[in-house]
Design a protein around this motif. Structure first.
Motif, PDB file in Angstrom:
ATOM      1  N   VAL A   1     -48.748 117.272  40.072  1.00 19.17           N
ATOM      2  CA  VAL A   1     -48.446 118.473  39.287  1.00 19.17           C
ATOM      3  C   VAL A   1     -48.570 118.204  37.788  1.00 19.17           C
ATOM      4  N   GLY A   2     -48.992 116.998  37.432  1.00 20.81           N
ATOM      5  CA  GLY A   2     -49.205 116.678  36.032  1.00 20.81           C
ATOM      6  C   GLY A   2     -47.940 116.299  35.282  1.00 20.81           C
ATOM      7  N   LEU A   3     -46.977 115.727  35.993  1.00 17.76           N
ATOM      8  CA  LEU A   3     -45.727 115.321  35.334  1.00 17.76           C
ATOM      9  C   LEU A   3     -45.573 113.799  35.292  1.00 17.76           C
ATOM     10  N   GLY A   4     -46.682 113.102  35.541  1.00 12.15           N
ATOM     11  CA  GLY A   4     -46.632 111.640  35.596  1.00 12.15           C
ATOM     12  C   GLY A   4     -45.950 111.022  34.390  1.00 12.15           C
ATOM     13  N   ALA A   5     -46.173 111.618  33.229  1.00 12.00           N
ATOM     14  CA  ALA A   5     -45.626 111.050  31.992  1.00 12.00           C
ATOM     15  C   ALA A   5     -44.121 111.277  31.872  1.00 12.00           C
TER      16      ALA A   5
ATOM     17  N   ILE B   1     -44.826 107.295  46.555  1.00 13.10           N
ATOM     18  CA  ILE B   1     -45.105 108.647  47.054  1.00 13.10           C
ATOM     19  C   ILE B   1     -44.512 109.684  46.100  1.00 13.10           C
ATOM     20  N   ALA B   2     -43.301 109.392  45.641  1.00 12.41           N
ATOM     21  CA  ALA B   2     -42.651 110.311  44.698  1.00 12.41           C
ATOM     22  C   ALA B   2     -43.460 110.401  43.404  1.00 12.41           C
ATOM     23  N   SER B   3     -43.937 109.260  42.937  1.00  9.98           N
ATOM     24  CA  SER B   3     -44.767 109.220  41.729  1.00  9.98           C
ATOM     25  C   SER B   3     -46.038 110.036  41.910  1.00  9.98           C
ATOM     26  N   ASP B   4     -46.660 109.878  43.083  1.00 13.10           N
ATOM     27  CA  ASP B   4     -47.893 110.627  43.373  1.00 13.10           C
ATOM     28  C   ASP B   4     -47.660 112.126  43.266  1.00 13.10           C
ATOM     29  N   ALA B   5     -46.522 112.558  43.812  1.00 11.26           N
ATOM     30  CA  ALA B   5     -46.215 113.991  43.771  1.00 11.26           C
ATOM     31  C   ALA B   5     -46.097 114.457  42.330  1.00 11.26           C
ATOM     32  N   LEU B   6     -45.480 113.634  41.487  1.00 13.21           N
ATOM     33  CA  LEU B   6     -45.356 113.983  40.068  1.00 13.21           C
ATOM     34  C   LEU B   6     -46.734 114.032  39.409  1.00 13.21           C
ATOM     35  N   ASP B   7     -47.572 113.052  39.729  1.00 17.12           N
ATOM     36  CA  ASP B   7     -48.928 113.034  39.172  1.00 17.12           C
ATOM     37  C   ASP B   7     -49.693 114.283  39.569  1.00 17.12           C
TER      38      ASP B   7
ATOM     39  N   SER C   1     -33.313 111.693  37.146  1.00 15.64           N
ATOM     40  CA  SER C   1     -34.650 111.582  36.563  1.00 15.64           C
ATOM     41  C   SER C   1     -35.643 112.355  37.438  1.00 15.64           C
ATOM     42  N   CYS C   2     -36.801 112.679  36.855  1.00 13.45           N
ATOM     43  CA  CYS C   2     -37.824 113.403  37.607  1.00 13.45           C
ATOM     44  C   CYS C   2     -38.211 112.626  38.861  1.00 13.45           C
ATOM     45  N   LEU C   3     -38.323 111.308  38.692  1.00 14.38           N
ATOM     46  CA  LEU C   3     -38.708 110.484  39.836  1.00 14.38           C
ATOM     47  C   LEU C   3     -37.650 110.571  40.931  1.00 14.38           C
ATOM     48  N   GLU C   4     -36.387 110.458  40.517  1.00 12.40           N
ATOM     49  CA  GLU C   4     -35.295 110.505  41.487  1.00 12.40           C
ATOM     50  C   GLU C   4     -35.287 111.857  42.215  1.00 12.40           C
ATOM     51  N   ASN C   5     -35.563 112.925  41.480  1.00 14.51           N
ATOM     52  CA  ASN C   5     -35.660 114.250  42.101  1.00 14.51           C
ATOM     53  C   ASN C   5     -36.637 114.222  43.264  1.00 14.51           C
ATOM     54  N   CYS C   6     -37.791 113.622  43.027  1.00  9.37           N
ATOM     55  CA  CYS C   6     -38.813 113.573  44.073  1.00  9.37           C
ATOM     56  C   CYS C   6     -38.459 112.567  45.161  1.00  9.37           C
ATOM     57  N   CYS C   7     -37.759 111.476  44.760  1.00 12.50           N
ATOM     58  CA  CYS C   7     -37.357 110.478  45.750  1.00 12.50           C
ATOM     59  C   CYS C   7     -36.459 111.100  46.824  1.00 12.50           C
ATOM     60  N   VAL C   8     -35.562 111.974  46.399  1.00 14.93           N
ATOM     61  CA  VAL C   8     -34.690 112.635  47.375  1.00 14.93           C
ATOM     62  C   VAL C   8     -35.557 113.390  48.388  1.00 14.93           C
ATOM     63  N   ALA C   9     -36.615 114.017  47.862  1.00 11.50           N
ATOM     64  CA  ALA C   9     -37.500 114.781  48.734  1.00 11.50           C
ATOM     65  C   ALA C   9     -38.279 113.874  49.678  1.00 11.50           C
ATOM     66  N   VAL C  10     -38.720 112.728  49.172  1.00 11.77           N
ATOM     67  CA  VAL C  10     -39.524 111.820  50.006  1.00 11.77           C
ATOM     68  C   VAL C  10     -38.659 111.148  51.066  1.00 11.77           C
TER      69      VAL C  10
END
Lengths: 259, 320
Positions: free
Chosen positions: A143-147, A135-141, A103-112
């Motif tokens: 770039v405008g990918l929160g949804a 923190i991962a959610s914030d990164a998505l927000d 998932s997009c969130l998981e993608n960012c979680c790996v980074a965090v």
């Protein structure tokens, strides 16, 4: 006022006589550049000019044949590839480079997670720390990918995948963003989104942008470097570079139409 | 939830209660109890390989080295005519195997893909010939274990290893614990990085992870558990033999893992039971059982794209 501002400008990343040879081919030949904090440094040049090679050297993916890379005054060209990221040098790739099955969130979680510690914790659940998700959610927000948080990365649009890639870099809490053609293959509207995003981000980070979309580069760059055949041609503000006759001659040819 | 796939939960609720009750019906028939025990031991071994191959993307053809090592290590470090403590020696054997895996992994994990297959095979063959050619280790015939360990913890002993039914339950417990352990491992933070490395190693390096260390850790864990399986095998039959180290052992384990569904962990148990079940029933039907066995395996691998576990998931998870 003005002097105060210019004193705050700090050299974040610097190359000194950087060379990368592939056998007899000089992909990059003696390039010396300075990248400043909180500025966007655009790099343009025709195909084969060595732009991507430069980025690959700056992020530690390649080792330079000669020359130095300085990060905040320390030579870092000899450290391991993963150590570049740990120093805060994050990069996005020309070809979309994400975890398509997650998932997009998981993608960012790996980074965090890299900087949150506990990466060798064999038993603690990966979902146990709410802060990490936030923190991962914030990164998505950002770039405008929160949804798109919970959607599988392979299923979002190409443009969104490019955004996700930037979100992943942001999630590592970098100081330097090395962006390799973030707008490649995008439609006009999607590009516009990225331009807006980069306009916001450049106030916070040192950004090095390699991009083919000239309008975008001219709009965004504080500093602009032109490269030709692995060599540095000129660096300056956008208007300085535009007026440079050598640029018109060497790179643009009959490039009046571009300007 | 630890077991996040419905299919896996069904499997666990079906397999373990059944396996728990089975010896009650087979009380008179120690042959089947022993047979099932040996299949479970091998399933544990296949599980550890499944983690390496399916979860970490590290394809090895030398995993049998650790299976055999588990047996030979016990012979080497345990006194010949004295019962030692099972749990203490489990710990010793896993630790020594882990240390060996650390050294070998350090060399092997510098390669990847086909080169890694070759170099793991080379290490396993070296070990095989070392043990089968040295007289001190019994050569081709292997060695006997004269005394089985006792299993007391703080003076309480639940298992008598000379009793096949007790040994069966010990192996069932080990199998269940290993399954839970791997599930925990996969869900952990470490598991997140391992998944990331499997899916996109280059990206993971660019995010600042030293992927070599994560691969090494996985290799060490899987090898230690592989050695544990070999140790159980040795205790069951009371001997160690170079055939445990043979590349065919690695090969069949790999087939079982693929058959079960790579990376699903519980699929390793399915794959092993189906493979051994086929083996056993065909063997009794015809002399040329290998021919039919091969054809069936090919058919199943082609029919079930992601192994038996993958096929069942496709059937069962749709409705979610």
């Amino acid at each position: 006022m003005n002097t105060q501002v210019s004193l705050d400008i700090q050299v974040m990343l610097e190359t000194q006589g950087l060379c990368k040879y592939w056998g007899g081919l000089k992909a990059l030949d003696g390039v010396s550049l300075q990248f400043y904090d909180k500025q966007l440094h655009g790099i343009v040049g025709p195909n084969g000019a060595g732009k991507s090679t430069l980025l690959n050297l700056l992020c530690g993916h390649y080792k330079p044949t000669h020359g130095r890379i300085m990060h905040k005054g320390e030579a870092i060209e000899a450290i391991k590839p993963h150590a570049f990221a740990r120093r805060g040098i994050g990069r996005s790739f020309q070809k979309t480079n994400i975890y398509p099955g997650a998932s997009c969130l998981e993608n960012c979680c790996v980074a965090v997670q890299r900087r949150m510690g506990g990466n060798f914790n064999l038993l603690r659940s990966r979902y146990s720390q709410k802060v990490l998700d936030e923190i991962a959610s914030d990164a998505l927000d950002k770039v405008g990918l929160g949804a798109r948080r919970d959607q599988i990365a392979a299923q979002i649009s190409y443009g969104e995948q490019r955004q996700l890639e930037i979100a992943m870099v942001l999630a590592t809490a970098p100081q330097v963003l090395l962006l390799d053609e973030p707008m490649a293959g995008m439609g006009h509207e999607e590009s516009q989104l990225i331009i807006e995003l980069l306009n916001r981000l450049k106030r916070e980070y040192c950004i090095v942008l390699v991009e083919h979309d000239m309008d975008a580069v001219f709009e965004l760059s504080d500093q602009l470097t032109v490269m030709v055949d692995g060599q540095h041609l000129t660096t300056g503000t956008v208007s300085q570079v535009r007026d440079n006759p050598r640029v018109k001659e060497a790179y643009l040819g009959q490039g009046d139409e571009v300007f | 939830m630890l077991f996040n796939k419905r299919t896996e939960r069904y499997f666990i609720w079906l397999f373990f209660p059944l396996a728990l009750l089975l010896p009650l019906f087979l009380e008179q028939n120690t042959f089947y109890v022993s047979k099932l025990t040996s299949v479970m031991i091998f399933a544990l071994f296949v599980m550890s390989l499944d983690y390496l191959v399916g979860r970490c993307g590290l394809i090895t053809l030398g995993h049998a080295m650790f299976y055999g090592l588990g047996g030979y290590l016990f012979w080497m470090i345990a006194p010949e005519y004295e019962a030692v403590n099972f749990w203490v020696y489990t710990f010793y054997i896993c630790m020594i195997a882990a240390a060996v895996a650390l050294v070998i992994g350090f060399l092997v994990l510098r390669t990847s893909g086909i080169y890694m297959i070759m170099i793991t095979l080379a290490f396993a063959q070296m070990t095989f010939y070392f043990f089968s050619d040295s007289i001190e280790f019994g050569g081709n015939d292997g060695l006997f274990i004269y005394v089985k360990p006792e299993t007391s913890i703080f003076g309480l002993s639940f298992f008598d290893l000379d009793n096949p039914t007790h040994f069966y339950y010990l192996c069932l417990l080990s199998l269940f614990n290993t399954l839970v352990f791997f599930r925990l491992l996969i869900r952990s933070r470490f598991g997140r990085v391992v998944d990331a490395i499997h899916e996109n190693p280059g990206r993971t390096t660019a995010l600042g992870y030293n992927i070599f260390l994560f691969r090494l850790m996985s290799y060490v864990i899987a090898s230690a558990l592989g050695a544990y399986a070999g140790y159980l095998f040795t205790l069951q039959y009371g001997f160690v033999n170079p055939s445990m180290l043979a590349w065919t052992t690695s090969g069949s384990a790999l087939v079982m893992s693929i058959l079960g569904g790579m990376g699903s962990i519980y699929g390793a148990v399915l794959g092993t039971f189906v493979y051994e079940g086929l083996h056993y029933s065909l063997e009794h039907l015809t002399e040329h059982w290998l021919l039919f066995m091969g054809a069936l395996i090919i058919a199943m691998v082609m029919l079930f794209k992601n192994g038996i576990a993958g096929y069942m998931e496709k059937l069962l998870e749709k409705r979610v």
